[in-house]
Design an enzyme around this catalytic site. Structure first.
Site, PDB file in Angstrom:
ATOM      1  N   TRP A 151       0.828  -1.218   0.000  1.00 27.56           N
ATOM      2  CA  TRP A 151       0.000   0.000   0.000  1.00 27.56           C
ATOM      3  C   TRP A 151       0.851   1.252   0.000  1.00 27.56           C
ATOM      4  CZ3 TRP A 151      -4.366  -0.566  -2.071  1.00 27.56           C
ATOM      5  CH2 TRP A 151      -5.121  -1.714  -1.867  1.00 27.56           C
ATOM      6  N   ASP A 203      -1.818   6.451   6.518  1.00 23.48           N
ATOM      7  CA  ASP A 203      -2.864   5.619   5.938  1.00 23.48           C
ATOM      8  C   ASP A 203      -3.156   4.547   6.982  1.00 23.48           C
ATOM      9  OD1 ASP A 203      -4.432   3.767   4.669  1.00 23.48           O
ATOM     10  OD2 ASP A 203      -3.097   3.454   2.947  1.00 23.48           O
ATOM     11  N   LYS A 216     -12.515  -1.877   5.955  1.00 19.55           N
ATOM     12  CA  LYS A 216     -11.641  -2.833   6.624  1.00 19.55           C
ATOM     13  C   LYS A 216     -12.139  -3.086   8.048  1.00 19.55           C
ATOM     14  CE  LYS A 216      -9.190  -2.790   2.946  1.00 19.55           C
ATOM     15  NZ  LYS A 216      -8.050  -1.979   2.647  1.00 19.55           N
TER      16      LYS A 216
HETATM   17  C1  LIG Z   1      -7.489  -1.431   1.382  1.00 21.05           C
HETATM   18  C2  LIG Z   1      -6.427  -0.431   1.566  1.00 21.05           C
HETATM   19  C3  LIG Z   1      -6.279   0.642   0.674  1.00 21.05           C
HETATM   20  C4  LIG Z   1      -7.148   0.828  -0.540  1.00 21.05           C
HETATM   21  O1  LIG Z   1      -8.467   1.021  -0.186  1.00 21.05           O
HETATM   22  P1  LIG Z   1      -9.577   1.300  -1.296  1.00 21.05           P
HETATM   23  O2  LIG Z   1     -10.774   1.628  -0.503  1.00 21.05           O
HETATM   24  O3  LIG Z   1      -9.725   0.027  -2.079  1.00 21.05           O
HETATM   25  O4  LIG Z   1      -9.115   2.406  -2.141  1.00 21.05           O
HETATM   26  C5  LIG Z   1      -5.269   1.551   0.930  1.00 21.05           C
HETATM   27  N1  LIG Z   1      -4.459   1.423   1.995  1.00 21.05           N
HETATM   28  C6  LIG Z   1      -4.574   0.398   2.873  1.00 21.05           C
HETATM   29  C7  LIG Z   1      -3.642   0.309   4.045  1.00 21.05           C
HETATM   30  C8  LIG Z   1      -5.570  -0.561   2.692  1.00 21.05           C
HETATM   31  O5  LIG Z   1      -5.704  -1.573   3.555  1.00 21.05           O
END
Ligand SMILES: *Cc1c(COP(=O)(O)O)cnc(C)c1O
Length: 358
Positions: A102, A170, A194
């Site tokens: 990511w 993030d 998530k």
């Molecule tokens: C899932 C995830 C993303 C991407 O998320 P989307 O909603 O599919 O854009 C980005 N960063 C992390 C750490 C993730 O787990």
């Protein structure tokens, strides 16, 4: 009705109580005669849902009053671009920490907007740990890191030091799994699917002084300042996703808030890692001190048994245990809504599998 143990990394399990309540309120929300999906986002009913969701989120994370809370769309992936568009403040450079898939994606996107330098990387050990020392340029606009790498299962268990330069996290895959010191960060973003709600909703928590500097050409809905001024309703927000996230916030409060959630998550993760460490058949590739409580990747001694492992698990009501295509092996995501019984069931299955194949 039977519910399975879903170990998906996202969209992932939601608390059964939340889904049941949404079901009860489906046709008639609080006597309004409407489903939340049918409500105008400008109507008093939905405004009350949105305001309560923000209040509860602020309370859960103890978000200081000099931070904006935004409910946006486009996923965490859009933030890979939206962060530089808003936060560069004419500086033209930003520093990034690379700890897995990511953060690599975040770097790739940021390169479209600015000069990117790598402040730290764990590539030397195949992204299996979290580097704590960042080499930050004094004139960088911000430092970006991924506080929980969902695919590699690497988590920062404390907020790293970045000096004067604002830190951007993030936090998608461990958001609301533990308390977080918001005041140590300039900006936190997280996709909801998530650990906090349905897909289609992204949380952005951003300090006041970082808002209002969007670069020229930034689309209106992507300008943090314009969204903050409009209460995240410049256009139609993801209304139903906000409502469900709001129910998740209420559920978290009923569970005793984030300190109590963290305790449960520590206990679940310990159960699984202790077993992995005691096993000579299964193995965790991640450095002990940086292991994620949310996403637990592991490998079998012989990858030829992967298929049999997955099929057997599905038979016992445990699904989505296959690792990400980029790393292989297995991964168990054990977010807030995964009950400890699900982890106990998985460990028992792994013990039996090991005995059978040892
Ligand atoms: C899932 C995830 C993303 C991407 O998320 P989307 O909603 O599919 O854009 C980005 N960063 C992390 C750490 C993730 O787990």
């Amino acid at each position: 009705m039977s519910r399975i143990y879903n170990f998906s990394a996202g969209p992932a399990m939601l608390p059964a109580e939340v889904l049941a309540r949404a079901g009860d309120e489906m046709l008639d929300w609080h006597g309004s005669g409407m489903c939340v999906m049918e409500m105008s986002h400008r109507g008093s009913e939905f405004i009350s849902i949105a305001e309560e969701a923000e209040r509860d989120l602020r309370e859960l994370l103890s978000i200081p009053s000099n931070y904006k809370v935004l409910f946006l769309q486009g996923g965490a992936t859009l933030q890979f671009a939206q962060v530089p568009m808003n936060l560069l403040r004419g500086k033209g450079k930003a520093d990034y920490v690379v700890t897995g898939e990511w953060s690599k994606k975040a770097v790739k996107e940021a390169k479209n907007y600015c000069d990117v330098a790598i402040a730290a990387s764990s590539e030397d050990r195949n992204f299996t740990y979290a580097p704590k020392k960042f080499a930050v340029r004094k004139d960088a606009a911000y430092v970006h890191y991924c506080s929980n790498e969902t695919i590699g299962g690497v988590e920062y268990h404390s907020i790293p030091e970045a000096g004067e330069v604002p830190l951007v996290a993030d936090a998608s895959s461990h958001f609301l799994s533990r308390p977080m010191e918001v005041s140590k960060l300039g900006l936190i973003y997280a996709g909801a699917q998530k650990n906090a709600g349905p897909a289609g909703l992204t949380f952005v928590i951003v300090r006041d002084d970082l808002v209002g500097h969007a670069q020229k050409g930034t689309p209106t809905v992507m300008d943090y300042k314009l969204q903050a001024d409009a209460g995240s309703m410049l256009n139609t927000p993801a209304t139903y996703a906000m409502y469900i996230a709001g129910l998740v916030f209420k559920w978290l409060k009923q569970q005793g808030g984030l300190p109590s959630m963290e305790k449960k998550n520590v206990e679940k993760a310990r159960l699984l890692y202790d077993f992995l460490d005691s096993s000579s058949f299964f193995r965790s590739p991640v450095a002990r001190e940086d292991r994620s409580r949310m996403n637990v990747p592991f490998t079998l001694k012989d990858a030829k048994l992967d298929d049999e492992f997955l099929k057997g698990a599905a038979k016992e009501g445990m699904v989505q245990l296959k690792g990400h295509r980029s790393v292989g092996g297995m991964r168990a995501s054990i977010y807030n809504a995964m009950p400890i019984e699900g982890v106990q069931c998985l460990v028992q299955y792994m013990k039996d599998f090991e005995k059978k194949h040892a």
